[in-house]
Scaffold this active site. Structure first.
Site, mmCIF file in Angstrom:
data_model
loop_
_atom_site.group_PDB
_atom_site.id
_atom_site.type_symbol
_atom_site.label_atom_id
_atom_site.label_comp_id
_atom_site.label_asym_id
_atom_site.label_seq_id
_atom_site.Cartn_x
_atom_site.Cartn_y
_atom_site.Cartn_z
ATOM 1 N N GLU A 54 -6.848 -7.557 -0.199
ATOM 2 C CA GLU A 54 -5.460 -7.614 0.254
ATOM 3 C C GLU A 54 -5.426 -7.421 1.763
ATOM 4 O OE1 GLU A 54 -3.431 -4.427 -2.076
ATOM 5 O OE2 GLU A 54 -5.328 -4.443 -3.135
ATOM 6 N N HIS A 69 -1.781 -10.062 -3.483
ATOM 7 C CA HIS A 69 -2.471 -9.131 -4.379
ATOM 8 C C HIS A 69 -3.216 -9.848 -5.520
ATOM 9 C CE1 HIS A 69 -3.417 -5.411 -6.365
ATOM 10 N NE2 HIS A 69 -2.686 -4.695 -5.526
ATOM 11 N N ALA A 70 -3.823 -11.011 -5.233
ATOM 12 C CA ALA A 70 -4.588 -11.707 -6.279
ATOM 13 C C ALA A 70 -5.803 -10.876 -6.693
ATOM 14 C CB ALA A 70 -5.046 -13.069 -5.773
ATOM 15 N N TYR A 71 -6.109 -10.895 -7.984
ATOM 16 C CA TYR A 71 -7.352 -10.316 -8.518
ATOM 17 C C TYR A 71 -8.291 -11.495 -8.772
ATOM 18 C CZ TYR A 71 -4.839 -5.935 -9.803
ATOM 19 O OH TYR A 71 -4.114 -4.764 -9.809
ATOM 20 N N GLN A 76 -7.538 -4.270 2.285
ATOM 21 C CA GLN A 76 -7.759 -3.300 1.223
ATOM 22 C C GLN A 76 -8.686 -3.952 0.207
ATOM 23 O OE1 GLN A 76 -6.177 -0.223 1.336
ATOM 24 N NE2 GLN A 76 -6.826 0.612 -0.640
ATOM 25 N N HIS A 123 3.425 -0.194 -2.564
ATOM 26 C CA HIS A 123 3.868 -1.598 -2.596
ATOM 27 C C HIS A 123 5.393 -1.744 -2.550
ATOM 28 C CE1 HIS A 123 -0.255 -2.532 -2.861
ATOM 29 N NE2 HIS A 123 -0.410 -2.497 -4.167
ATOM 30 N N ASP A 130 -11.362 1.309 -3.444
ATOM 31 C CA ASP A 130 -9.921 1.199 -3.203
ATOM 32 C C ASP A 130 -9.704 1.726 -1.791
ATOM 33 O OD1 ASP A 130 -7.237 0.827 -3.389
ATOM 34 O OD2 ASP A 130 -6.867 2.361 -4.907
ATOM 35 N N ASN A 159 0.829 -1.210 0.000
ATOM 36 C CA ASN A 159 0.000 0.000 0.000
ATOM 37 C C ASN A 159 0.874 1.276 0.000
ATOM 38 O OD1 ASN A 159 -2.430 1.643 0.274
ATOM 39 N ND2 ASN A 159 -3.376 -0.224 1.029
ATOM 40 N N ARG A 160 0.236 2.423 0.278
ATOM 41 C CA ARG A 160 0.913 3.704 0.055
ATOM 42 C C ARG A 160 1.671 4.193 1.280
ATOM 43 N NH1 ARG A 160 -3.953 3.540 -2.793
ATOM 44 N NH2 ARG A 160 -3.613 3.851 -5.020
#
Ligand SMILES: *[C@@H]1O[C@H](CO)[C@@H](O)[C@H](O)[C@H]1NC(C)=O
Ligand SMILES: *[C@@H]1O[C@H](CO)[C@@H](O)[C@H](O)[C@H]1NC(C)=O
Ligand SMILES: *[C@@H]1O[C@H](CO)[C@@H](O)[C@H](O)[C@H]1NC(C)=O
Ligand SMILES: *[C@@H]1O[C@H](CO)[C@@H](O)[C@H](O)[C@H]1NC(C)=O
Ligand SMILES: *[C@@H]1O[C@H](CO)[C@@H](O)[C@H](O)[C@H]1NC(C)=O
Length: 354
Positions: free
Chosen positions: A319, A189-191, A293, A113, A255, A86-87
């Site tokens: 996530e 981070h799977a979609y 997330q 990340h 998000d 993340n940020r």
């Protein structure tokens, strides 16, 4: 006898030699009706193949067919992100009086990340892999050196994926600081698209998220430090409802980090349940992390597996992780890992049909 020993040593060296060379490859785990594929580029999940309610198989994870596409793409499909997921605001933080400068890779000022060569964009070692027996598993390790992407200290990271029980897999992420304290926040981070990676968008999926609060965001999608209740907002998934039901109340889609209700500690707690009404596939996620997330791939636009075009909302990410920018937010649970105080993050992905 001596010759045999020398020969054995050579064979062992050859085997480890390929590890040293860090060859990038694909690896499979299979048990009953579930098949997972991985690559050691980013310790990533490449595919998850499962039956729907009629027994028809589909691959429910977005990704690529070739190693080369993983190497050049920055969308983190299926990867382990870190050293800090993340940020991080302003691409810097202060630890014990020292300012650490990171690499900006999110907008004009921030890091996301772990930086451009974060853990999703490097070659991991495969240190164990067994596709036989009751619990097929694979272990990836990564030695992140002192100063990697600007972070302090050597960090030894281990990620173990295992197929356990029926249509169920676990992930155990561990990290050991070898010489200096450092922030650590690892996430998968799977979609996901339970209808199949090439079935279109996830907007009709029904989701329940076990978080009564979100971490409120500033204009750069970084937490302000305030917690806000989700009740009555577009973020309210305390009861199951379609993702699309309130998405129009948001600029592009979801998000956002949820504060999970189960409290902190290494125990698994419920994170989310996703159901695809069409295929009947259901994903139940539990994890030990304090937050999740929820991301609906809001500006996705690329060609994925089988040449399929992945458009916005083609997949969703859950996530699990520590709260974003914790390293600059003293009222968030600390993400600092020190020598002698290792990091651990456990996840359980359980699939079924209804
Ligand atoms: C695998 O799927 C088939 C077809 O849906 C089903 O009959 C079988 O029971 C499943 N196997 C297991 C171990 O659940
Ligand atoms: C913080 O810095 C001081 C002085 O450099 C050092 O003695 C101490 O060990 C450091 N503490 C940690 C947790 O790194
Ligand atoms: C980035 O930082 C600069 C300098 O501090 C500031 O002027 C600018 O507004 C920041 N950009 C964003 C998008 O916040
Ligand atoms: C991979 O393993 C080799 C041999 O143990 C080691 O030298 C190397 O540092 C490891 N690479 C990473 C990225 O962990
Ligand atoms: C998606 O990508 C294609 C090919 O790169 C490009 O032509 C198109 O403008 C992009 N669409 C959006 C909405 O960004």
């Amino acid at each position: 006898m001596a010759k045999i020993i020398v020969l054995c040593c050579l064979i062992i060296l050859a085997a480890f030699g390929s590890v040293n060379a860090q060859k990038i490859g694909f690896y499979e785990l299979k048990k009953d009706n579930i098949t997972l594929k991985f690559t050691n580029w980013g310790a990533a999940i490449v595919s998850v193949i499962l039956p729907d309610r009629n027994g028809k198989l589909a691959d429910v994870a977005l990704g690529f067919d070739s190693i080369q596409e993983y190497e050049t793409n920055k969308r983190n499909f299926g990867a382990v992100v870190g050293r800090v997921a993340n940020r991080i605001k302003g691409a810097q933080f202060t630890l014990n009086g020292t300012v650490y400068k990171l690499i900006v890779n999110d907008g004009p000022n921030n890091t996301i990340h772990g930086g451009p060569q974060g853990f999703a964009h490097v070659v991991w070692n495969v240190t164990a892999h067994s596709n036989v027996g009751h619990t097929p598993y694979i272990v990836f390790t990564y030695h992140s050196i002192d100063g990697d992407q600007g972070f302090p200290g050597d960090l030894l990271v281990t990620v173990r994926y295992a197929l356990i029980g029926h249509n169920k897999f676990s992930i155990t992420m561990k990290a050991v600081a070898l010489n200096k304290p450092t922030p650590v926040n690892l996430a998968q981070h799977a979609y996901w698209n339970l209808g199949g990676h090439d079935s279109g968008n996830i907007l009709s999926n029904v989701i329940q998220i076990f978080g009564s609060q979100i971490t409120a965001l500033d204009s750069e999608l970084i937490p302000t430090g305030k917690f806000e209740p989700v009740k009555g907002t577009p973020y309210d998934f305390l009861e199951p409802r379609p993702i699309k039901s309130k998405i129009n109340g948001l600029a592009k889609g979801y998000d956002i980090n949820y504060v999970l209700d189960g409290g902190v500690g290494n125990k698994l707690k419920r994170v989310a349940v996703v159901q695809d009404p069409k295929s009947g596939r259901v994903l139940e996620l539990s994890a030990s992390a304090p937050g999740v997330q929820f991301f609906t791939a809001n500006s996705l636009n690329m060609t994925g597996k089988g040449g399929f075009g992945y458009k916005p909302h083609a997949g969703l990410c859950l996530e699990t992780q520590a709260f974003p920018n914790s390293v600059n937010q003293p009222n968030f649970p600390s993400t600092i890992v020190s020598p002698g105080k290792p990091y651990e993050h456990n996840m359980l992905f359980k699939f079924s049909t209804n």
